[in-house]
Design an enzyme around this catalytic site. Structure first.
Site, mmCIF file in Angstrom:
data_model
loop_
_atom_site.group_PDB
_atom_site.id
_atom_site.type_symbol
_atom_site.label_atom_id
_atom_site.label_comp_id
_atom_site.label_asym_id
_atom_site.label_seq_id
_atom_site.Cartn_x
_atom_site.Cartn_y
_atom_site.Cartn_z
ATOM 1 C CD GLN A 111 -3.288 0.172 0.373
ATOM 2 O OE1 GLN A 111 -3.578 -1.003 0.589
ATOM 3 N NE2 GLN A 111 -3.929 0.896 -0.524
ATOM 4 C CE LYS A 126 -5.443 -3.968 2.636
ATOM 5 N NZ LYS A 126 -5.560 -3.462 1.254
ATOM 6 N N GLY A 165 -12.384 -0.506 2.966
ATOM 7 C CA GLY A 165 -12.688 -1.922 2.795
ATOM 8 C C GLY A 165 -11.584 -2.683 2.090
ATOM 9 C CG ASP A 166 -8.473 -5.760 1.094
ATOM 10 O OD1 ASP A 166 -7.869 -5.068 0.285
ATOM 11 O OD2 ASP A 166 -8.274 -6.998 1.185
ATOM 12 C CB THR A 210 -10.687 -1.571 -7.139
ATOM 13 O OG1 THR A 210 -10.849 -0.817 -5.941
ATOM 14 C CG2 THR A 210 -9.375 -2.317 -7.096
ATOM 15 C CG ASN A 241 -16.319 -3.422 -4.943
ATOM 16 O OD1 ASN A 241 -17.386 -3.125 -5.435
ATOM 17 N ND2 ASN A 241 -15.404 -2.570 -4.593
ATOM 18 C CB SER A 377 -10.073 5.742 -0.658
ATOM 19 O OG SER A 377 -10.849 4.576 -0.531
HETATM 20 N N1 GLU Z 1 -8.230 -2.273 -0.055
HETATM 21 C C1 GLU Z 1 -8.030 -1.429 -1.194
HETATM 22 C C2 GLU Z 1 -6.604 -1.586 -1.679
HETATM 23 O O1 GLU Z 1 -6.070 -2.666 -1.640
HETATM 24 C C3 GLU Z 1 -8.489 0.005 -0.978
HETATM 25 C C4 GLU Z 1 -7.906 0.722 0.191
HETATM 26 C C5 GLU Z 1 -8.536 2.089 0.445
HETATM 27 O O2 GLU Z 1 -9.447 2.490 -0.270
HETATM 28 O O3 GLU Z 1 -8.060 2.730 1.388
HETATM 29 O O4 GLU Z 1 -5.980 -0.680 -2.190
#
Ligand code: GLU
Length: 445
Positions: A111, A126, A165-166, A210, A241, A377
């Site tokens: 990330q 995360k 989310g994830d 995404t 999603n 986001s």
């Molecule tokens: N879980 C998503 C990622 O892997 C989005 C994370 C977010 O929107 O903060 O990037």
């Protein structure tokens, strides 16, 4: 690997025993940094590499909750606040039985560079839990989320750490988490979470972002060869999603996605995926992919193997880490697949990536191609801070622009460091140098 990065890697392995996915994610980034450090040796000074692989803060906590029958369960909660050089920690929460410290660390590490690539001023983090929402009632999910947030609320805030989310965490979970945060803090901090509902601070296009972004990235890669997605057959994995909106954007661009999957198997629909039916089954009914097949003549469910055996032009792995291995890569290549763009985080194994690169096909790592989610986001945070709301077209246009910029940054960095067309090197080098320059400016912290 160069000596200087090899040493850092060995230290990571020694210090984080048994965390195979974290080792894998670190290794991939460090391997790319050889040419960067040869050209700019200062990036290996002042413990910069040692600092970047060590999370700034790791939080692990007990999450007790009571199920509908009155039984007590204890799950484990995590939040890894990995790097705040570029902005507040930002990254999703994953609720899945496979979650452990190593999984969250690999995701948090990825990330950092993904968020840097978006150019938006967001750090990397995360979190999640080994809680399994499947088969749980809404009331159970709510009680779990409330317990989880009771501890997490001490550590997050709109300028500190902003979860989203994830896998296993969607609009329902974000709602319960936000409700509890607001109650505990007595403060309507819309910007503390993203992926919110549209009526309470969410952004249009966040749900789609995404999947849309992944397909836009694939389109940009094809454009470098004078080609496009028009008429291409696509294999997609996953049915969440990311997969659903990758299929939607691919269809809008004239391509034909023919597969999707979940843990019960994969579906092949040679006529092209019926997106409305898929949304009904997965989003409305929270059902299984088999429910799609039972209502769609001509579609078949395959319960063994992975969708990568189906002959296609483009593969979009949108399910989970290490879902596409060397055998799957060989099968895709044998069938003439020429583009792979990752919608999930680290879905291709190192051996699969090596095979794609050796074959010279277009391959995009998730930290570049799936960055559209977190980028949107950050757009949600921007709207929250301005107490405003953009229409869908505005949000989507910004997402499209960001994905094009990420693509171009990867291409430029790959050229700068002598490996044109290598999106792995490009993404890692471009993301790393952005974070590293700011870490240097901030001193040894
Ligand atoms: N879980 C998503 C990622 O892997 C989005 C994370 C977010 O929107 O903060 O990037």
């Amino acid at each position: 690997m160069q000596d200087v990065v090899e040493k850092v890697y060995e230290q990571v392995v020694a210090r984080n025993r048994g965390e195979a996915e974290f080792h894998q994610a670190v290794r991939e980034v460090l391997e790319s940094l050889g040419p960067v450090i040869s050209k700019h040796p200062h990036y290996a000074e002042d413990g910069l590499l040692e600092r970047i692989v060590e999370p700034e803060r790791q939080i692990m906590f007990r999450v007790p909750w009571v199920d509908d029958a009155g039984a007590v369960h204890v799950n484990r909660g995590f939040r890894i606040e990995f790097n705040s050089a570029l902005g507040p920690y930002k990254g999703g929460l994953r609720f899945h039985p496979s979650v452990n410290a190593g999984i969250i660390k690999f995701l948090g590490f990825e990330q950092i560079f993904k968020n840097a690539l978006t150019g938006q001023g967001i750090g990397g983090g995360k979190g999640g839990s080994d809680f399994d929402p499947h088969g749980r009632s809404d009331a159970e999910v709510m009680r779990f989320c409330q317990s989880f947030m009771t501890e997490l609320s001490r550590h997050i805030g709109p300028n500190t750490d902003v979860p989203a989310g994830d896998i296993g965490v969607g609009g329902r979970e974000i709602g319960y988490l936000f409700g509890q945060y607001k109650r505990l803090r007595n403060s309507y901090d819309a910007g503390v979470l993203t992926g919110k509902g549209l009526a309470w601070g969410g952004s249009l296009a966040r749900t789609e972002a995404t999947g849309y972004g992944t397909v836009l990235f694939a389109q940009s890669m094809l454009a470098t060869k004078g080609d496009s997605l028009e008429g291409k057959k696509i294999a997609v994995s996953g049915a969440g999603n990311v997969a659903i909106y990758a299929i939607e954007k691919a269809q809008q661009l004239g391509a034909k996605p023919i597969t999707f999957s979940d843990s019960s198997g994969y579906v092949v629909d040679e006529a092209g995926v019926d997106l409305e039916l898929l949304k009904q089954v997965k989003e409305v009914e929270r059902g299984r992919v088999a429910d799609y097949v039972s209502r769609r003549p001509g579609a078949r469910l395959v319960t063994e193997g992975r969708p990568w055996d189906v002959p296609v032009d483009v593969a979009l792995p949108c399910a989970t880490q290490n879902e596409l291995d060397a055998d799957s890569a060989a099968s895709l290549l044998r069938n003439g697949c020429a583009v792979v763009a990752e919608g999930a985080n680290m879905p291709c194994t190192p051996e699969a990536i090596e095979a794609f690169q050796a074959a010279g096909i277009l391959y995009a790592p998730g930290k570049a191609s799936n960055a559209g989610g977190v980028a949107t986001s950050a757009l949600e945070m921007e709207q929250n801070a301005g107490r405003t709301r953009w229409d869908f077209a505005t949000a989507e246009a910004k997402l499209t622009g960001i994905m094009a910029d990420i693509h171009d940054s990867c291409v430029a960095a790959a050229e700068t460091y002598g490996r044109p067309g290598d999106y792995v090197l490009g993404a890692n080098a471009a993301g790393f140098t952005r974070v590293a320059d700011v870490m240097i400016a901030h001193g040894i912290v």
